[in-house]
Design a protein around this motif. Structure first.
Motif, short mmCIF file in Angstrom:
data_model
loop_
_atom_site.label_atom_id
_atom_site.label_comp_id
_atom_site.label_asym_id
_atom_site.label_seq_id
_atom_site.Cartn_x
_atom_site.Cartn_y
_atom_site.Cartn_z
N ASN A 22 0.76 -1.18 0.40
CA ASN A 22 0.04 -0.30 -0.30
C ASN A 22 0.63 1.00 0.59
OD1 ASN A 22 -2.87 -1.37 -0.35
ND2 ASN A 22 -2.45 -1.83 2.30
N HIS A 26 1.05 4.16 -3.10
CA HIS A 26 0.86 5.80 -2.46
C HIS A 26 2.56 6.16 -3.48
CE1 HIS A 26 -2.59 5.64 -1.31
NE2 HIS A 26 -2.95 4.26 -0.02
N TYR A 98 7.43 7.72 2.39
CA TYR A 98 5.97 7.79 2.66
C TYR A 98 5.71 9.49 3.07
CZ TYR A 98 0.86 8.31 2.47
OH TYR A 98 -0.04 8.63 2.93
#
Length: 179
Positions: A22, A26, A98
């Protein structure tokens, strides 16, 4: 001698790998289109750095044992522990990238808000300096301990089994040894 926790370990591998996937999803979707003049500004450089980090994580070979399952519970235990460690290190690196990428995106949005479609000029200087200072402050706040805490807090809130997740010191040692 097996301890009967291999199912929990296998579930933990799946959880960490899902988080990793995930985060990577992103990261690869992040796009910014700076002009030639903006290309080397801090926020845009940081976005490229985060994208490069994601690529490097994907290209890093698995460091655990790669033997096929022999049906021996003890061997499976050792293999699952190695996979948990490798996956946790990858997830940690992705989480850090991230969080940094999101700080860079906030900087890009602040810059766009300051410009409002205009070309940069001297009247924007103070606001640009403030946006740059905010980005620097956010980068400094994103320590390894902060990144690790975000992951552990999220995992604990979801009731995940964390007994064999590597410590921050182990993660840092592994990352340093791979460089």
């Amino acid at each position: 001698m097996s301890d009967g926790l291999n199912d929990a370990r296998a579930m933990r591998v799946a959880e960490i790998m899902t988080d990793f996937r995930n985060l990577l999803h992103h990261l690869v979707q992040l796009r910014a289109t700076p002009t030639a003049e903006e290309y080397y500004l801090d926020g845009y450089s940081l976005l490229r750095q985060c994208s490069s980090e994601a690529q490097a994580i994907l290209q890093t070979p698995f460091s655990g044992s790669s033997g096929a399952s022999s049906g021996d519970p003890e061997q499976e235990r050792q293999q699952l522990k190695a996979i948990i460690t490798d996956a946790a290190v990858r997830r940690f690196r992705c989480q850090r990238a991230y969080l940094l990428a999101n700080a860079a995106l906030r900087w890009v949005n602040a810059r766009n808000s300051i410009l409002r479609g205009q070309k940069p000029n001297a009247s924007h200087l103070g606001a640009f300096q403030q946006a740059d200072a905010t980005l620097r402050t956010e980068r400094l706040a994103l320590t390894d301990a902060y990144v690790e805490n975000t992951l552990r807090t999220q995992d604990a809130a979801q009731g995940k089994w964390l007994n064999e997740d590597p410590s921050l010191a182990q993660i840092q040692h592994i990352i340093m040894s791979r460089q």
